[in-house]
Design a protein around this motif. Structure first.
Motif, PDB file in Angstrom:
ATOM      1  N   TYR A   1      11.939 -76.842  44.468  1.00 36.61           N
ATOM      2  CA  TYR A   1      11.074 -75.926  45.221  1.00 36.61           C
ATOM      3  C   TYR A   1       9.722 -76.512  45.600  1.00 36.61           C
ATOM      4  N   ALA A   2       9.271 -77.561  44.943  1.00 37.34           N
ATOM      5  CA  ALA A   2       7.927 -78.097  45.178  1.00 37.34           C
ATOM      6  C   ALA A   2       7.863 -78.864  46.499  1.00 37.34           C
ATOM      7  N   THR A   3       7.000 -78.380  47.388  1.00 38.45           N
ATOM      8  CA  THR A   3       6.727 -79.047  48.661  1.00 38.45           C
ATOM      9  C   THR A   3       5.220 -78.987  48.899  1.00 38.45           C
ATOM     10  N   PRO A   4       4.697 -79.821  49.788  1.00 38.56           N
ATOM     11  CA  PRO A   4       3.263 -79.754  50.068  1.00 38.56           C
ATOM     12  C   PRO A   4       2.820 -78.388  50.601  1.00 38.56           C
ATOM     13  N   GLU A   5       3.737 -77.673  51.264  1.00 36.77           N
ATOM     14  CA  GLU A   5       3.396 -76.386  51.858  1.00 36.77           C
ATOM     15  C   GLU A   5       3.533 -75.216  50.895  1.00 36.77           C
ATOM     16  N   CYS A   6       4.233 -75.388  49.795  1.00 37.24           N
ATOM     17  CA  CYS A   6       4.487 -74.284  48.860  1.00 37.24           C
ATOM     18  C   CYS A   6       3.302 -74.113  47.909  1.00 37.24           C
ATOM     19  N   ALA A   7       2.620 -72.994  48.025  1.00 37.93           N
ATOM     20  CA  ALA A   7       1.466 -72.703  47.158  1.00 37.93           C
ATOM     21  C   ALA A   7       1.943 -72.560  45.709  1.00 37.93           C
ATOM     22  N   PRO A   8       1.116 -72.929  44.741  1.00 34.79           N
ATOM     23  CA  PRO A   8       1.505 -72.807  43.334  1.00 34.79           C
ATOM     24  C   PRO A   8       2.010 -71.417  42.946  1.00 34.79           C
ATOM     25  N   LYS A   9       1.368 -70.348  43.432  1.00 37.59           N
ATOM     26  CA  LYS A   9       1.816 -69.002  43.066  1.00 37.59           C
ATOM     27  C   LYS A   9       3.203 -68.711  43.628  1.00 37.59           C
ATOM     28  N   ASP A  10       3.505 -69.245  44.821  1.00 38.03           N
ATOM     29  CA  ASP A  10       4.823 -69.045  45.419  1.00 38.03           C
ATOM     30  C   ASP A  10       5.887 -69.865  44.699  1.00 38.03           C
ATOM     31  N   LEU A  11       5.542 -71.096  44.333  1.00 33.53           N
ATOM     32  CA  LEU A  11       6.473 -71.911  43.564  1.00 33.53           C
ATOM     33  C   LEU A  11       6.791 -71.232  42.236  1.00 33.53           C
ATOM     34  N   CYS A  12       5.779 -70.715  41.591  1.00 33.27           N
ATOM     35  CA  CYS A  12       5.967 -70.047  40.300  1.00 33.27           C
ATOM     36  C   CYS A  12       6.885 -68.834  40.449  1.00 33.27           C
ATOM     37  N   ARG A  13       6.702 -68.068  41.499  1.00 27.98           N
ATOM     38  CA  ARG A  13       7.553 -66.900  41.749  1.00 27.98           C
ATOM     39  C   ARG A  13       9.006 -67.318  41.967  1.00 27.98           C
ATOM     40  N   LYS A  14       9.226 -68.371  42.756  1.00 28.58           N
ATOM     41  CA  LYS A  14      10.579 -68.859  43.018  1.00 28.58           C
ATOM     42  C   LYS A  14      11.238 -69.405  41.747  1.00 28.58           C
ATOM     43  N   VAL A  15      10.487 -70.189  40.998  1.00 22.16           N
ATOM     44  CA  VAL A  15      11.024 -70.761  39.752  1.00 22.16           C
ATOM     45  C   VAL A  15      11.327 -69.641  38.768  1.00 22.16           C
ATOM     46  N   ASN A  16      10.443 -68.664  38.673  1.00 21.67           N
ATOM     47  CA  ASN A  16      10.681 -67.537  37.773  1.00 21.67           C
ATOM     48  C   ASN A  16      11.978 -66.814  38.135  1.00 21.67           C
ATOM     49  N   ARG A  17      12.167 -66.548  39.414  1.00 21.70           N
ATOM     50  CA  ARG A  17      13.379 -65.831  39.842  1.00 21.70           C
ATOM     51  C   ARG A  17      14.627 -66.641  39.463  1.00 21.70           C
ATOM     52  N   ALA A  18      14.613 -67.943  39.692  1.00 30.48           N
ATOM     53  CA  ALA A  18      15.768 -68.787  39.358  1.00 30.48           C
ATOM     54  C   ALA A  18      16.014 -68.803  37.850  1.00 30.48           C
ATOM     55  N   VAL A  19      14.945 -68.935  37.078  1.00 34.48           N
ATOM     56  CA  VAL A  19      15.078 -68.990  35.621  1.00 34.48           C
ATOM     57  C   VAL A  19      15.516 -67.637  35.071  1.00 34.48           C
ATOM     58  N   ALA A  20      14.914 -66.561  35.556  1.00 33.74           N
ATOM     59  CA  ALA A  20      15.236 -65.220  35.041  1.00 33.74           C
ATOM     60  C   ALA A  20      16.693 -64.856  35.275  1.00 33.74           C
ATOM     61  N   ASN A  21      17.276 -65.393  36.329  1.00 34.59           N
ATOM     62  CA  ASN A  21      18.674 -65.104  36.626  1.00 34.59           C
ATOM     63  C   ASN A  21      19.652 -65.934  35.805  1.00 34.59           C
ATOM     64  N   SER A  22      19.142 -66.927  35.068  1.00 40.74           N
ATOM     65  CA  SER A  22      20.064 -67.794  34.327  1.00 40.74           C
ATOM     66  C   SER A  22      19.706 -67.990  32.857  1.00 40.74           C
ATOM     67  N   ILE A  23      18.582 -67.474  32.415  1.00 43.50           N
ATOM     68  CA  ILE A  23      18.121 -67.718  31.056  1.00 43.50           C
ATOM     69  C   ILE A  23      18.784 -66.757  30.064  1.00 43.50           C
ATOM     70  N   THR A  24      18.950 -67.203  28.849  1.00 50.22           N
ATOM     71  CA  THR A  24      19.508 -66.370  27.782  1.00 50.22           C
ATOM     72  C   THR A  24      18.496 -65.292  27.392  1.00 50.22           C
ATOM     73  N   THR A  25      18.974 -64.110  27.083  1.00 49.85           N
ATOM     74  CA  THR A  25      18.108 -63.010  26.668  1.00 49.85           C
ATOM     75  C   THR A  25      17.246 -63.454  25.483  1.00 49.85           C
ATOM     76  N   GLY A  26      15.974 -63.115  25.552  1.00 49.66           N
ATOM     77  CA  GLY A  26      15.053 -63.455  24.471  1.00 49.66           C
ATOM     78  C   GLY A  26      14.365 -64.800  24.647  1.00 49.66           C
ATOM     79  N   LYS A  27      14.802 -65.603  25.596  1.00 49.69           N
ATOM     80  CA  LYS A  27      14.165 -66.896  25.869  1.00 49.69           C
ATOM     81  C   LYS A  27      13.152 -66.728  27.002  1.00 49.69           C
ATOM     82  N   PHE A  28      12.158 -67.600  27.024  1.00 47.92           N
ATOM     83  CA  PHE A  28      11.173 -67.600  28.095  1.00 47.92           C
ATOM     84  C   PHE A  28      10.533 -68.970  28.164  1.00 47.92           C
ATOM     85  N   ILE A  29       9.738 -69.182  29.206  1.00 44.12           N
ATOM     86  CA  ILE A  29       9.068 -70.462  29.406  1.00 44.12           C
ATOM     87  C   ILE A  29       7.614 -70.201  29.766  1.00 44.12           C
ATOM     88  N   THR A  30       6.693 -70.882  29.082  1.00 49.91           N
ATOM     89  CA  THR A  30       5.305 -70.874  29.537  1.00 49.91           C
ATOM     90  C   THR A  30       5.162 -72.054  30.496  1.00 49.91           C
TER      91      THR A  30
END
Length: 184
Positions: free
Chosen positions: A97-126
């Motif tokens: 997802y990281a591109t020169p045009e992708c703002a950090p907040k937008d990258l974070c939102r995209k990464v969160n959506r991808a992770v939230a859809n595949s992560i095991t319940t009770g796990k998280f990432i800082t």
């Protein structure tokens, strides 16, 4: 004979687990930057020391273009091989997802959506994602629940980099704030 066989089986199991852990550590080290790219006017360095042999601690530094570098710090909840596997997934997702045009907040939102859809319940990432822009002499970042990094200025003053939102992986539709800091 049964006792000797049990001891031998246990010894074999422990040796196999040690080999698997060493292999996982080798893979994890391979995901970290071998060389840290530099930008004119900045000196960038990084170090990694996991709490255990293998875990979910991660950092990365990579070029977005000739004037911008991405800086990443993350920590997957838990330790051991499962955390290392999730960290590898995170690294691949961030780089996708990281591109020169992708703002950090937008990258974070995209990464969160991808992770939230595949992560095991009770796990998280800082997670902290920042873009160092040498032309603008600025740092734009977002922080997803990570201990805030500190920006130390030449005069010794410190700025806590806490703008952002919640950790990755808990809520699919989380949104994130970002902040830009003048580095002159």
């Amino acid at each position: 004979v049964a006792e000797q066989a049990a001891i031998a089986a246990n010894h074999f199991r422990l040796r196999r687990e040690k080999q698997e852990t060493e292999y996982a550590l080798e893979i994890q080290r391979g995901l970290l930057p071998r060389e840290i790219p530099q930008l004119p006017g900045f000196s960038i360095a990084g170090a990694w020391q996991p709490a255990r042999t293998v875990g979910g601690d991660y950092y990365d530094v990579f070029k977005l273009d000739e004037l911008k570098i991405a800086l990443v710090i993350a920590d997957v909840s838990g330790k051991g091989i499962p955390a290392a596997i999730l960290m590898a997934n995170l690294q691949a997702t961030v780089k996708a997802y990281a591109t020169p045009e992708c703002a950090p907040k937008d990258l974070c939102r995209k990464v969160n959506r991808a992770v939230a859809n595949s992560i095991t319940t009770g796990k998280f990432i800082t997670f902290v994602f920042a873009v160092l822009d040498s032309a603008a002499c600025s740092l734009t970042y977002t922080n997803a629940g990570h201990s805030p990094p500190l920006l130390v200025r030449r005069d010794g003053s410190c700025l806590s980099l806490g703008a952002g939102g919640t950790v990755l992986g808990l809520f699919v539709d989380s949104s994130y704030d970002e902040a830009t800091i003048d580095l002159r």
